[in-house]
Design a protein around this motif. Sequence first.
Motif, PDB file in Angstrom:
ATOM      1  N   LEU A 149      37.510  37.500  19.321  1.00 17.67           N
ATOM      2  CA  LEU A 149      37.711  37.756  20.743  1.00 17.67           C
ATOM      3  C   LEU A 149      36.945  36.771  21.618  1.00 17.67           C
ATOM      4  CD1 LEU A 149      39.107  39.682  22.747  1.00 17.67           C
ATOM      5  CD2 LEU A 149      37.023  41.063  22.722  1.00 17.67           C
ATOM      6  N   SER A 150      35.671  36.597  21.349  1.00 14.75           N
ATOM      7  CA  SER A 150      34.876  35.681  22.165  1.00 14.75           C
ATOM      8  C   SER A 150      35.332  34.241  21.975  1.00 14.75           C
ATOM      9  CB  SER A 150      33.384  35.822  21.831  1.00 14.75           C
ATOM     10  OG  SER A 150      33.138  35.514  20.466  1.00 14.75           O
ATOM     11  N   GLY A 151      35.756  33.905  20.760  1.00 17.64           N
ATOM     12  CA  GLY A 151      36.245  32.548  20.521  1.00 17.64           C
ATOM     13  C   GLY A 151      37.485  32.242  21.325  1.00 17.64           C
ATOM     14  N   TRP A 152      38.399  33.218  21.416  1.00 16.37           N
ATOM     15  CA  TRP A 152      39.601  33.002  22.212  1.00 16.37           C
ATOM     16  C   TRP A 152      39.294  32.984  23.709  1.00 16.37           C
ATOM     17  CZ3 TRP A 152      44.033  30.836  21.754  1.00 16.37           C
ATOM     18  CH2 TRP A 152      44.558  30.649  20.478  1.00 16.37           C
ATOM     19  N   ALA A 153      38.312  33.742  24.140  1.00 14.89           N
ATOM     20  CA  ALA A 153      37.918  33.685  25.547  1.00 14.89           C
ATOM     21  C   ALA A 153      37.386  32.301  25.902  1.00 14.89           C
ATOM     22  CB  ALA A 153      36.867  34.756  25.836  1.00 14.89           C
TER      23      ALA A 153
END
Length: 330
Positions: free
Chosen positions: A25-29
Amino acid sequence: MRFGLALPQYDYSLPGSGPITWPDLSGWALRAESLGFDSIWLSDHLFYDLGRYGGQAGYQAGVECFTGLAGLAAVTSRVRLGSLVVCNDLRNPALLAKMASTVDVLSGGRLELGIGAGWFLPEYRAAGIPFDPPGVRISRLAEALQILRRLLDGEEVSFSGRHYRLEGARCLPRPLQERLPLLVGGAGDRVTGLAGRLADGFNSAWAWDVDDFGERVQMVDQAARAAGRNPSEIAKTVGLYVLGGRTEADVARRWDRYVACSPAGRRFPPHGLWGADKLAGTYERIVHKVLAFERVGVTQIMLTFGSIPFQVCDPDAVDEFMAEVAPLVV
């Protein structure tokens, strides 16, 4: 035109269908921020069920909306953060105002609060919340919007309505934004009218023909004028699936990846039929469709890159869209 990315927040959201993780999730953000997206969005469900999309019925885990947004506020610096959309019935509006204000403070003033009347019956049953008829849920949403606006604007609120009673409620700390945007999500006439009367924006997702969505925009504007508001001050946004490629052959190959990433046993029409009310086709064609949405008043499109909302079936599709489409419609 602004573009937002519906982040992959569920177990079904990425190829392989493994449990969603914080690095996912944080990587895609961070990837969305680096690619130039204007906003990133999380949905609001206790769980999800792919049975409604033709897959095997059963609960799918997903990151909770507001704790997820708070975490993303800490790792991003520019991109705006949004809920698409909060289920009004899961939280009291006084609590929701506090949660939204906190995320706005933690993010440095980057939250956009999308909210809807609620629709997913299984989570209502699971949580022991009465699933009232649509008219009751929409009436409750109307009261919640009034309360939220006043609390987020810094008022001390006493309210006595059919659904909510508040006495001396305050939202502290206040949001950093002078007016934290309230966006109403839905498709029906009553919800569309609420956006015009009480909100700062309107959204509907995930499949729309340009002309049909243009009618929704007109309905928002009519409701705004009837309420003595300026329609131009209400943002019109739409969520859409994206299936693009540089050539028709590229589109067909990407469609195969989408199908492979979809629930086992789900049946699809040819991608040309599937894409009729979506951003589908060559990038040249998609640019023309984006500009058509802009002409009917749309200012932001939230994108999902798969056959189910909040899915990224082909990571390269996201990069290509921002390289091939976004620069031509800014």
